[in-house]
Design an enzyme around this catalytic site. Structure first.
Site, PDB file in Angstrom:
ATOM      1  N   SER A 679       0.797  -1.222   0.000  1.00  0.00           N
ATOM      2  CA  SER A 679       0.000   0.000   0.000  1.00  0.00           C
ATOM      3  C   SER A 679       0.831   1.275   0.000  1.00  0.00           C
ATOM      4  O   SER A 679       0.299   2.362  -0.115  1.00  0.00           O
ATOM      5  CB  SER A 679      -0.964   0.002   1.185  1.00  0.00           C
ATOM      6  OG  SER A 679      -0.245   0.208   2.372  1.00  0.00           O
ATOM      7  N   LYS A 722      -6.257   3.607   8.805  1.00  0.00           N
ATOM      8  CA  LYS A 722      -5.384   4.611   8.194  1.00  0.00           C
ATOM      9  C   LYS A 722      -6.016   6.006   8.276  1.00  0.00           C
ATOM     10  O   LYS A 722      -5.346   6.990   8.593  1.00  0.00           O
ATOM     11  CB  LYS A 722      -5.111   4.238   6.742  1.00  0.00           C
ATOM     12  CG  LYS A 722      -4.186   3.034   6.620  1.00  0.00           C
ATOM     13  CD  LYS A 722      -4.055   2.612   5.177  1.00  0.00           C
ATOM     14  CE  LYS A 722      -3.081   1.445   5.053  1.00  0.00           C
ATOM     15  NZ  LYS A 722      -3.061   0.901   3.695  1.00  0.00           N
TER      16      LYS A 722
END
Ligand code: ADP
Length: 804
Positions: A679, A722
């Site tokens: 990611s 996140k």
């Protein structure tokens, strides 16, 4: 005057009961019946001869001809005396066998005509041998038996005549009446001797058998006596030593407990069988210890103990809210369960899996659910469990075997329908000793857990009423099959506001109570709590916040006791007095825009965190260096980003041969922490582009997304964590893959409302948003904050034509 027996004539008869008189024997008789007395009297007055014949049935008092054997003995009365009471005693001597021919009178006594019974007398060697054998064998009997007097032997051995010998022996031996009668009937002397010999041998056999049996019995008795003696001795020794081991009491106690435990029938039967076994064992035997432990387990397990659920939904809701702030999804699920439970009487317990970073309240929530439902609570930790036997127990043949953790939990709960918490289900491991996940599957399968089998118990235990709650930090490591069986509920972590709430309303009051502080003693301002969560803890949950608040309570308690103060108000300014200098910078956002640094985001054990990516170029030969303890996937992702940037060098306005002149170093700081996953792709690509072009990356933009060689941006996981991390760090702009749009729904509204999300499909869009040409970006739409040629997807030389 005595006349001789003439071999025939008419004589009085005395019927004998239960006895028989042989010829050539002298026998005392006692006579009481009227007829017999009269018969004796008459014989005495005549020639003293009387016929003695045996009654067939002893019970008959006045026997007729049919009741008396037709063969008798003619006897001579030797003596007679009258006894007081009218009875007579006589001594008679048998003279010969006689056959009764006719009954001539029945009163006043029986009279009969008789004639001598002929005997066949042959003398030969065989008779001689028979005589000798009979004497020898009879001697044996006398020697073996203590009951036969020695005189009997003398009487027998002195007899010479074979027929007489047979009669004498027959009279001496304790034979049955029929046998004696048969001897009397025997006319052949040879046959009579043979018959006597048969009786003797039979008697000898019997005596030997008796001897053997009594020998055996004696041995047996000796052994039991010895054991008894030793046992008594052992008891005495144990008593001396102070071992209070009265097994009898213990066994009775087990029996009683089993009765009281109200066990299912087959379990009770098995348990009682074990008690029987225990009873037979010496108390110190190793096996006895095993059986005892086993029985203790059986009686301690809640086979039939069930608590009643609190079915009042409103009360349950009140309790859940009292214990925890927020966490609405879980609370709702529990209340739904309660509602259905009221409509359906017997219902299988649900299996919930609470997933989230540490300290978000998974464990305490499970406890609270138990409280709200009015159920008992059990907890086991699965962290590091690698052996099936830890779940299911060891077989009893193992030394020190015990049931597995599931039954330990059930015993601890003490009811068959507790709330059962299994912590850290994602930390299970498996190795050659078997797969614990497979055993857990059985536990968590509503179809199978009705009869969960533990190796130790060897009997099915019903887990179907249990409400299982498992916890995990993430779902990645939960075996797929297990995950399928559970209802997953995510607890992603708390925002700053939520933390302040939880701190003020839950954690602080709890800690104050534990530290004996009253409301008047301590006050902590919201700003102080915010400061603690920003600079003293770095977490998604509130565990460290709680710890820091506890520290404040401790310090304040000390001040109070020392008398230094009466009440303390902790605020942002005096916080350092209690907690020392702050441990973290607030957020890790860079202070200013820099070349070669992009802000990525990662999911960590503690929720999410910012992950700055640094890229530096050095003169060299095109080497690519990757540092910061990167995992394989992340390394590959970095290489893909590198290749992408190279392929776009022209469009970026970068020297296309840069890879031959420079070495590229990509570093992800906080090097000791392992990092992995794809990611960071777009952040790496951005940092690289920035380093090559010399255009800084915006420090107030965080980004996450995987990048392909053609620059496509692919979706990533952990968006909730996140997002919260980015928000916590004070960054309000976040670049996300377009395909992650749906995940934003799961992030708390009060966070998303205050952030700006830029959803992208292609790397070009990322660069447009994240990189800025000095003096060009302020106040403009993201789409045109550009250093790169205008986008128009497809017109770029190596744009995404095929896709990954
Ligand atoms: P986990 O099991 O997720 O690691 P814990 O259950 O140990 O976390 O929670 C840590 C502490 O935080 C506990 O004291 C718990 O009461 C408290 N806590 C967590 N979430 C909340 C909440 N929403 N409301 C009140 N207290 C909470």
């Amino acid at each position: 005057m005595v006349k001789a027996w003439k071999g025939a004539g008419e004589y009085p008869l005395i019927p004998l009961r239960g006895m028989l008189v042989f010829p050539s024997t002298i026998v005392p008789l006692e006579v009481g019946r009227q007829r017999s007395v009269s018969a004796l009297d008459e014989a005495m007055s005549q020639d003293r001869f009387v016929v003695l014949a045996t009654q067939r049935e002893t019970r008959v008092d006045e026997p007729g001809p049919g009741d008396i054997f037709p063969m008798g003995t003619i006897a001579e009365i030797k003596q007679m005396a009258r006894l007081p009471g009218g009875n007579l005693r006589a001594v008679v001597e048998g003279i010969g066998r006689c056959e009764i021919l006719e009954y001539t009178a029945m009163d006043p006594h029986i009279r009969v005509t008789v004639r001598e019974f002929p005997e066949s007398l042959e003398h030969d060697a065989e008779i001689e041998a028979l005589v000798r054998t009979v004497k020898e064998q009879y001697e044996k009997i006398v020697k073996m038996s203590k009951k036969v007097p020695a005189e009997a032997l003398i009487a027998v051995s002195s007899v010479q005549e074979p027929g007489k010998l047979a009669d004498t022996v027959g009279a001496q031996m304790a034979l049955k009446l029929e046998d004696k009668q048969a001897l009397l009937h025997e006319t052949s002397i040879r046959a009579r001797l043979e018959r006597v010999l048969e009786f003797i041998n039979r008697e000898i056999d019997l005596m030997e058998l008796e001897k053997r049996i009594s020998g055996r019995v004696k041995k047996q008795i000796e052994r039991t006596q010895k054991e008894f003696y030793l046992r008594e001795q052992m008891k005495a020794i144990q008593k001396e030593l102070g071992d209070k081991d009265d097994k009898g009491g213990e066994v009775a106690e087990f029996r009683q407990k089993i009765q009281e435990a109200n066990l299912p029938a087959e379990i009770e039967e098995k348990a009682l069988k074990e008690v029987d076994r225990l009873e037979k064992m010496p108390p110190m035997a190793a096996e006895a210890v095993v059986v005892r432990t086993y029985l203790e387990w059986i009686v301690a397990l809640p086979w039939n103990v069930e608590t009643e659920d609190r079915l009042d939904i409103n009360e349950a809701e009140r309790i859940l809210n009292e214990d925890h702030y927020g966490l609405d999804k879980v609370k709702e699920r529990v209340l739904e369960y309660l509602a259905v439970r009221q409509l359906v009487k017997s219902m299988k317990g649900p299996i919930l899996c609470l997933v989230g970073p540490p300290g978000v309240g998974k464990t305490s929530l499970a406890k609270s659910v138990a409280r709200a439902l009015g159920r008992k609570f059990a907890r086991i930790s699965l962290g590091g469990v690698r052996d099936e036997a830890e779940i299911r127990g060891h077989r009893r043949t193992y030394v020190g075997a015990l049931p597995g953790r599931i039954l330990h939990g059930m015993r601890q709960a003490g009811s068959k329908n507790p709330v059962f918490l299994m912590d850290e289900i994602d930390k299970l491991t498996s190795d050659f000793r078997g797969d614990p996940a497979a055993a857990l599957l059985e536990v968590l399968d509503p179809e199978q857990n009705l009869a969960f089998s533990d190796h130790y118990l060897e009997m099915p235990f019903d887990l179907s009423k249990v409400m299982f709650i498992t916890t995990a930090n993430s779902t990645h490591n939960i075996p797929k099959a297990l995950l399928d069986r559970m209802e997953t509920i995510f607890l992603p972590g708390y925002t700053e506001e939520e933390k302040i709430h939880i701190g003020r309303l839950f954690l602080l009051p709890k800690q104050m109570k534990e530290h004996g502080l009253a409301g008047a003693n301590l006050e902590v301002s919201d700003n102080a709590i915010k400061e603690i969560s920003r600079r003293y803890t770095r977490e998604a949950g509130v565990r460290n916040l709680e710890r820091e608040l506890a520290t404040i309570c401790r310090k304040v308690a000390k001040e109070l006791v020392k008398g230094e103060t009466e009440a303390v108000r902790v605020n942002k300014t005096n916080l350092t007095r209690y907690l020392g200098i702050p441990r973290y910078r607030y957020g890790t956002a860079e202070k200013k825009d820099e070349i070669g640094i992009a802000t990525g985001v990662a999911v960590t054990d503690t929720g999410g965190d910012l992950m700055p990516i640094e890229v530096t170029l050095m003169m060299g030969k095109g080497n690519l260096m990757l540092t910061g303890k990167l995992g394989d996937v992340m390394k590959e992702s970095a290489q893909a980003a590198f290749s992408y940037v190279r392929s776009r060098a022209h469009d970026l306005g970068v020297d296309e041969g840069f890879h031959e002149k420079y070495d590229v170093h990509i570093h992800v700081p906080e090097g000791a922490i392992p990092k992995d996953g794809p990611s960071a792709g777009i952040a790496i690509a951005s940092a690289l582009a920035s380093a090559l072009t010399g255009i800084p990356v915006r420090h107030d933009v965080a980004m996450t997304g995987e990048v392909t060689l053609r620059g496509r941006v692919l979706p990533v996981g952990g968006v909730k964590e996140k997002t919260l991390a980015v928000f916590r760090a004070g960054i309000r702009t976040m670049i996300l893959p377009e395909d992650n749009r749906k995940d934003l729904d799961e992030v708390a509204r009060n966070v998303t409302r205050r952030m700006r999300f830029i959803l992208v499909d292609h790397m070009d869009e990322v660069l447009r948003v994240a990189m800025l040409r000095p003096g060009f970006n302020e106040g403009r739409q993201s789409r045109d904050c550009f250093p790169i040629p205008e986008p128009a997807t497809g017109c770029l030389p190596m744009a995404d034509q095929t896709g990954p």
